[in-house]
Design an enzyme around this catalytic site. Sequence first.
Site, mmCIF file in Angstrom:
data_model
loop_
_atom_site.group_PDB
_atom_site.id
_atom_site.type_symbol
_atom_site.label_atom_id
_atom_site.label_comp_id
_atom_site.label_asym_id
_atom_site.label_seq_id
_atom_site.Cartn_x
_atom_site.Cartn_y
_atom_site.Cartn_z
ATOM 1 C CG ASP A 1 -2.277 0.677 0.928
ATOM 2 O OD1 ASP A 1 -2.274 1.907 0.773
ATOM 3 O OD2 ASP A 1 -3.304 -0.014 0.817
ATOM 4 C CG HIS B 1 -14.960 -0.168 -7.035
ATOM 5 N ND1 HIS B 1 -16.162 0.096 -6.429
ATOM 6 C CD2 HIS B 1 -14.014 -0.008 -6.077
ATOM 7 C CE1 HIS B 1 -15.950 0.407 -5.158
ATOM 8 N NE2 HIS B 1 -14.662 0.348 -4.921
HETATM 9 C C1 LIG Z 1 -10.747 0.666 -1.231
HETATM 10 S S1 LIG Z 1 -9.264 0.348 -0.420
HETATM 11 C C2 LIG Z 1 -9.124 -1.381 -0.602
HETATM 12 C C3 LIG Z 1 -8.286 -1.973 0.479
HETATM 13 C C4 LIG Z 1 -8.239 -3.480 0.504
HETATM 14 N N1 LIG Z 1 -7.736 -4.041 -0.718
HETATM 15 C C5 LIG Z 1 -9.614 -4.057 0.827
HETATM 16 O O1 LIG Z 1 -10.016 -5.011 0.184
HETATM 17 O O2 LIG Z 1 -10.281 -3.579 1.744
HETATM 18 C C6 LIG Z 1 -8.038 0.959 -1.552
HETATM 19 C C7 LIG Z 1 -6.646 0.844 -1.018
HETATM 20 O O3 LIG Z 1 -5.743 1.278 -2.047
HETATM 21 C C8 LIG Z 1 -4.722 2.044 -1.457
HETATM 22 N N2 LIG Z 1 -4.151 2.904 -2.492
HETATM 23 C C9 LIG Z 1 -4.669 4.030 -3.037
HETATM 24 N N3 LIG Z 1 -3.873 4.504 -3.988
HETATM 25 C C10 LIG Z 1 -2.808 3.665 -4.061
HETATM 26 C C11 LIG Z 1 -1.651 3.623 -4.878
HETATM 27 N N4 LIG Z 1 -1.421 4.536 -5.820
HETATM 28 N N5 LIG Z 1 -0.788 2.602 -4.682
HETATM 29 C C12 LIG Z 1 -1.010 1.666 -3.734
HETATM 30 N N6 LIG Z 1 -2.095 1.652 -2.929
HETATM 31 C C13 LIG Z 1 -2.985 2.642 -3.093
HETATM 32 C C14 LIG Z 1 -5.432 2.799 -0.346
HETATM 33 O O4 LIG Z 1 -4.506 3.247 0.624
HETATM 34 C C15 LIG Z 1 -6.375 1.733 0.190
HETATM 35 O O5 LIG Z 1 -5.781 0.967 1.195
#
Ligand SMILES: C[S@@+](CC[C@H](N)C(=O)[O-])C[C@H]1O[C@@H](n2cnc3c(N)ncnc32)[C@H](O)[C@@H]1O
Length: 457
Positions: free
Chosen positions: A306, A351
């Site tokens: 992350d 999404h």
């Molecule tokens: C909707 S959450 C989903 C988290 C997890 N996969 C779940 O199933 O609950 C999106 C995740 O993507 C991470 N995120 C957002 N932009 C990112 C990036 N550019 N690179 C890596 N992670 C990212 C956020 O910090 C967050 O933890």
Amino acid sequence: MAISVKTQNTPDVETLSASNSSPIIEAAFSASTSNLIELANTIKRETERLDRYIKDSNLPEPSFDVDAPLTFTKLPDELKKAREEVMRATKELGTLVTGATESIRWLAWNVGLHVPLLCLHHHTDLLKHNNSLSLHFIYAYRIASMVPLHRSISFSTISQEIGLSELNIRRLLRHAMTNRIFHEPVPGFIAHNSHSRVLTLPQINDWVGFCVEDMWPAAAETIPTLKVYPEADDPTKDEKRAGRFSGAMKSLLGEEGYELHYLIDGYDWASLDAKGATIVDVGGSRGYVSIELAKRFPNLKVIVQDLQGTVESAPKLEGEMKDRVKFMSQDFFEEQQVRGADVYILRWIMHNYSDKYASRILQRLIPALKNGARILVNDYCLPEDGKEVGMGEEKLLRTMDLVMLTLCNAQERTVADFRTLFEVVDGRFRFLGAVKAGKMSILEAVWEGGDYQTLVD
Ligand SMILES: C[S@@+](CC[C@H](N)C(=O)[O-])C[C@H]1O[C@@H](n2cnc3c(N)ncnc32)[C@H](O)[C@@H]1O
């Protein structure tokens, strides 16, 4: 594990409009419309099944009492359908006896009297603008936490505390009461009931805040904005709102259909466990999915990726879990650093992005992939033709799709959309299909290109 997929042949626009005017289709359509008595019988029959289960299990009856359970009781699988049927038939019967003109009039005006609140459709009910107004008041002035749980409080006391006129407090709260939020045990005093108490829960509070302060104004601006920026495919950035969105989405996790076991039981992790496979959880937040996987499958090695800030707030693991669950910072728009893993999971990631950006996420994986590596997407899937899921679930999915447009310039996808996305990114991805896992789906693709060494070195 290969997942089989039902192929869909989508008719083109001409075929559709021609078939829509066909008498056969019209007859089938009107024959499938339920009549009032049928709906009423369904409600009676299915409600009796639920009632019997509650009584036989000595469970508390659902009620508006302040101490009543805040969620409907967890039901065995065979009764889940009964609850869905009661919700569907109640709504349909209400709409039919309201009639088309009044339904549309009140849908736009949004009195919504016959729409059950805080049921499967509550996500969409919160979007209705007059309900949003009274809810926004409760959220913005923290009324739910101001009202003592088992005592009433007067409008005049609230007025003194928040500096608004009694008139405005009364009219906003009395509107909320028409949605069964709070009640007025004696004139001029309000008290909690179960539906107002729920607003004291932090994640539900986040959900309401996100609906009334982010989605509501954004929805009003969506069409004017589309007229100026018709592509609408660049992500939006706002740290404060992103935090509230994330809290709101987490409030879904405890809900029926989102539980982690759907992902854990919905895929053949056991075969991967047998060979001590390595899994990369891309955008895996603080690792709650990976930690569960590692607990269930003792030979899996999991790497949670992350952004730096999230990784730093990840829980500190002990013992052998510490050896098998690693955290690392990785921006998924940069080249994937973990090469040769067996599976890369993208859960609730795709999404959040339009195709333009979702395809970049897949492209950045390619330099790290070995032949046979699997990409697992765990996300919502839109129905292709409205017939795959019930009306309630379809409404939820289509609303979520609009929310992703409104808030993030992003989109939900059908299985066919996911297939196309993989194919367009690189023909060496072979899309294997999708299985339904609760309210979401597990979609799988396999990399059939060369190993990362031959690609990169
Ligand atoms: C909707 S959450 C989903 C988290 C997890 N996969 C779940 O199933 O609950 C999106 C995740 O993507 C991470 N995120 C957002 N932009 C990112 C990036 N550019 N690179 C890596 N992670 C990212 C956020 O910090 C967050 O933890």
